[in-house]
Design a protein around this motif. Structure first.
Motif, short mmCIF file in Angstrom:
data_model
loop_
_atom_site.label_atom_id
_atom_site.label_comp_id
_atom_site.label_asym_id
_atom_site.label_seq_id
_atom_site.Cartn_x
_atom_site.Cartn_y
_atom_site.Cartn_z
N MET A 192 -9.59 1.54 -5.63
CA MET A 192 -8.54 1.77 -4.68
C MET A 192 -8.94 2.85 -3.65
SD MET A 192 -4.50 2.29 -5.49
CE MET A 192 -4.67 1.44 -7.01
N LEU A 247 -8.90 -5.79 0.98
CA LEU A 247 -8.35 -4.84 0.00
C LEU A 247 -6.83 -4.75 0.11
CD1 LEU A 247 -11.03 -2.00 0.19
CD2 LEU A 247 -10.70 -3.67 -1.65
N GLN A 297 -5.72 -7.68 -1.81
CA GLN A 297 -6.05 -7.52 -3.24
C GLN A 297 -5.06 -6.57 -3.92
OE1 GLN A 297 -10.09 -6.25 -3.99
NE2 GLN A 297 -9.52 -5.37 -5.94
N TYR A 298 -4.82 -5.41 -3.32
CA TYR A 298 -3.93 -4.44 -3.94
C TYR A 298 -2.47 -4.73 -3.64
CZ TYR A 298 -8.02 -1.76 -5.19
OH TYR A 298 -9.20 -1.37 -5.74
N LYS A 310 -1.07 -7.43 -6.03
CA LYS A 310 -1.15 -7.12 -7.45
C LYS A 310 0.15 -6.45 -7.91
CE LYS A 310 -4.40 -4.71 -10.47
NZ LYS A 310 -5.62 -3.89 -10.47
N ASN A 363 4.11 0.00 -9.67
CA ASN A 363 3.39 -0.72 -8.62
C ASN A 363 2.45 0.16 -7.80
OD1 ASN A 363 4.63 -3.44 -8.85
ND2 ASN A 363 6.47 -2.19 -8.61
N SER A 415 -0.74 -0.09 -7.16
CA SER A 415 -1.61 -0.84 -6.26
C SER A 415 -0.85 -1.23 -5.00
CB SER A 415 -2.15 -2.10 -6.94
OG SER A 415 -3.00 -1.74 -8.00
N ALA A 468 -0.35 1.70 -2.70
CA ALA A 468 -1.54 2.00 -1.90
C ALA A 468 -1.58 1.12 -0.66
CB ALA A 468 -2.81 1.83 -2.72
N ALA A 469 -1.28 -0.16 -0.82
CA ALA A 469 -1.26 -1.07 0.32
C ALA A 469 -0.13 -0.70 1.28
CB ALA A 469 -1.11 -2.51 -0.15
#
Length: 172
Positions: A1, A82, A85-86, A89, A94, A96, A99-100
């Motif tokens: 991440m 990414l 991906q994150y 997910k 949560n 991930s 982060a997004a």
């Protein structure tokens, strides 16, 4: 991440020094999302440079060199990958997705809407599975039942939050 965080920060702060990026991660409390150290940060920065995701630009000012970083086209493509991906997910907490979400403005609005819808769908599926387990005719130990009930409550709160995010994202 960590690569997602670095790429997102470089999109927001083109030409930043490594220590500036690290300082932003610390001041924004990104440790809440991913555990990182100064060493892991610089290791990731070096790996990303070797993979041509970022480029080091050396500037000389008054006979002193300084290293700045910019994201490459390959890095921009990796950022998109990414983010998906994150962002797609789901986990009990949560992180991930969080982060997004930090870089939602730097991601295409339609793609962000898709990520939020994925979170909604997956959260609804988790709620159904938990409710099925609670409503089944099998005998569940009381504390396990309480854990499942608590999990349903958490997912319902997340679902409400995801729906508010979706409303906000669709209005932008």
């Amino acid at each position: 991440m960590i690569p997602l965080l670095i790429l997102g920060l470089l999109i927001q702060n083109p030409g930043a020094h490594g220590y500036e990026l690290l300082a932003k991660m610390e001041e924004r409390h990104y440790k809440y999302i991913v555990n990182f150290t100064k060493g892991s940060f610089y290791y990731n920065l070096q790996q990303m440079e070797e993979k041509n995701l970022i480029e080091r630009v050396i500037q000389t000012k008054q006979s002193r060199e300084s290293h700045h970083y910019v994201i490459t086209e390959l890095g921009k493509a990796e950022f998109q990958t990414l983010m998906y991906q994150y962002g797609a997910k789901t986990e009990y907490v949560n992180l991930s997705f969080y982060a997004a979400l930090l870089f939602a403005k730097e991601y295409k609005r339609d793609n962000m809407v898709k990520l939020i819808r994925i979170q909604i769908e997956q959260t609804e599926a988790k709620i159904l599975l938990l409710k099925d387990a609670l409503e089944g005719d099998h005998q569940l130990p009381i504390y396990f039942r309480k854990m499942l009930e608590n999990s349903v409550s958490h997912h319902l709160v997340n679902l409400k939050w995801f729906n508010s995010l979706l409303t906000d994202a669709e209005c932008l």
